[in-house]
Design an enzyme around this catalytic site. Structure first.
Site, PDB file in Angstrom:
ATOM      1  N   LYS A  80       1.217  -1.036   2.911  1.00 58.70           N
ATOM      2  CA  LYS A  80       2.689  -1.033   2.891  1.00 58.70           C
ATOM      3  C   LYS A  80       3.304  -0.936   4.296  1.00 58.70           C
ATOM      4  O   LYS A  80       3.324  -1.910   5.041  1.00 58.70           O
ATOM      5  CB  LYS A  80       3.180   0.086   1.971  1.00 58.70           C
ATOM      6  N   TYR A 101      -2.030   5.595  -9.287  1.00 59.62           N
ATOM      7  CA  TYR A 101      -2.436   4.190  -9.186  1.00 59.62           C
ATOM      8  C   TYR A 101      -2.957   3.954  -7.780  1.00 59.62           C
ATOM      9  O   TYR A 101      -2.334   4.377  -6.800  1.00 59.62           O
ATOM     10  CB  TYR A 101      -1.232   3.290  -9.471  1.00 59.62           C
ATOM     11  N   ASP A 153      -5.254   8.732  -0.768  1.00 59.99           N
ATOM     12  CA  ASP A 153      -4.686   7.386  -0.851  1.00 59.99           C
ATOM     13  C   ASP A 153      -3.232   7.472  -0.361  1.00 59.99           C
ATOM     14  O   ASP A 153      -2.341   7.855  -1.116  1.00 59.99           O
ATOM     15  CB  ASP A 153      -4.762   6.865  -2.284  1.00 59.99           C
TER      16      ASP A 153
END
Ligand code: KE4
Length: 444
Positions: A270, A147, A242
């Site tokens: 994050k 994802y 990523d």
């Protein structure tokens, strides 16, 4: 008189359902994968959170990774307060953006130039557009179960919430868009080689979670990332790591430092916001110089590089890179996964667990999965049973069998011991639990 337990969580959820789709602002929070009512948190401190009914939990979600120094980390809170007193946003350059960009260049040397944005999705969406603009090609390659945020071209067989909802390919994504996205199996080097042999000169980019964390945790098999790097180099495709989740989680310099692979572009999020909205993308200078205002690939953001958000991120990163801090969180993750495995064996439950740095995976199967197909073999029903048994005993795990878990610098021996004690009871319940289909067989 026994004080009636309040039911604020349910009351708030019932209210939320009247004003917010599904009662939540991000699908995985809705508990639809595990059942039951989501917890509305009112306070967090260190490794612990408290819900609207006053119940306390040891938190292993950590806001899905950002809170590597724990909830309400005092230096981050103080930095936010001080920054806010000088203004919340300017829509103009500020010194703190330069300080953050320079720190990321230092910690992640492959990021020769850095652009700050406000989320991981913005980072990956922009990196994909940049790779297409740089190469003049359209095809992108991703891996099933990975994802990368909710940009149209990446919501094709996505992991995390999309997988949890059982709709890996989202509606609303035009076929004309999805057709430019090729989806391969994670860790399947042969499929990767076939794909490049057939279409290599049309592939703009491959985007990969260098340690997958959105189909639960799946580690790269030896050679997978190295082979991917070589193929991208050979065919002129841009390799995007990523690292929104793995950055500063699997190693201080991310998975690229851990595995010694230099991607062309890296996306972050994050941890670099410390709980506030921050994302970033960056990499090779010749590629990044294609981004406006230098180049023809447009990308922008009202709150990109927001000074208040960056204050939290800088305070978090500066604390994390102090000697011994990262290693301490990773050691706690090792202790947790080894302890859970030991307790599960004692209770006779088929279970495995692993950590990579301070992120971890829990699996109701005998060994950690190495592919999406093996993740699908995990006993989801038993996970859901375990999840609720742990929740009832004050331990908050990710509300989905398809998510990784996270620790913080505040998870000490006390938290690990309390978690293992709760797990002993939870595994005992799991050992007695017969999945629904097994029960159906007993019906007359
Ligand atoms: P955000 O747009 O949610 O900041 O980042 C998207 C993203 C990009 N890349 C990776 C590897 C990610 O893990 C994420 C977001 N992760 C999920 C948790 N699995 C966020 C939680 C949620 O969607 O509510």
């Amino acid at each position: 008189m026994v004080r009636p337990m309040s039911n604020r969580n349910q009351e708030l959820f019932d209210r939320a359902l009247k004003s917010i789709p599904g009662g939540v602002n991000s699908p995985v929070r809705a508990f639809r994968a595990v059942g039951g009512t989501p917890k509305f948190f009112v306070r967090g401190e260190g490794a612990r959170v408290w819900d609207a009914d006053g119940r306390e939990y040891i938190d292993y979600v950590c806001s899905w990774g950002p809170l590597v120094m724990g909830h309400a980390f005092p230096p981050a809170v103080q930095a936010v307060i001080e920054a806010a007193r000088s203004g919340l946003s300017f829509g103009a350059p500020t010194e703190v953006e330069v300080v953050m960009a320079e720190l990321l260049q230092k910690l992640v040397p492959s990021m020769e130039l850095v652009r700050l944005v406000s989320s991981g999705t913005e980072a990956t969406m922009s990196a994909i557009r940049l790779a297409r603009g740089f190469t003049g090609r359209s095809l992108i390659v991703k891996f099933e179960g990975c994802y990368h945020g909710h940009a149209d071209s990446l919501l094709v067989k996505a992991g995390s919430g999309a997988l949890t909802l059982g709709q890996p390919s989202s509606s609303g994504v035009p076929p004309e868009t999805a057709q430019h996205t090729l989806v391969l199996d994670y860790n399947d080097t042969a499929a990767l080689e076939r794909c490049f042999n057939d279409m290599g000169d049309r592939i703009a980019t491959v985007i990969v979670e260098p340690v997958a964390g959105n189909m639960n945790l799946v580690a790269p098999q030896p050679g997978f990332l190295k082979n991917l790097r070589e193929l991208c180099t050979r065919y002129g495709a841009v390799l995007i790591f990523d690292e929104v989740m793995t950055g500063f989680r699997v190693a201080p310099g991310g998975a690229q430092a851990l595995f010694g692979i230099r991607p062309d572009l890296t996306t972050l999020g994050k941890v670099i916001g410390g709980g506030m909205p921050v994302g970033a993308f960056g990499g090779r200078r010749d590629i990044m110089e294609k981004i406006a205002p230098l180049g023809s690939v447009y990308q922008a953001g009202t709150l990109s590089g927001n000074p208040v958000a960056l204050a939290a991120g800088l305070a978090t990163l500066r604390a994390l890179i102090k000697p011994g801090v990262f290693e301490g969180v990773a050691a706690a993750a090792r202790e947790l996964t080894a302890g859970l495995t030991r307790v599960a064996v004692e209770q006779g439950v088929v279970f495995s667990a692993q950590n990579v740095g301070s992120m971890f995976g829990l699996y109701f199967r005998a060994t950690p999965p190495t592919s999406f197909a093996e993740v699908m073999q995990c006993d989801k029903e038993r996970f859901n049973r375990f999840f609720h048994a742990m929740l009832e005993r004050g331990v908050y795990l990710a509300p989905s069998a398809y998510e990784a878990g996270f620790l913080s610098a505040s998870h000490g021996n006390g938290e690990i011991a309390a978690t293992l004690a709760a797990a002993a009871a939870a595994f005992k319940l799991c050992a007695q639990f017969k999945p629904r289909q097994a029960q159906a067989k007993r019906m007359p």
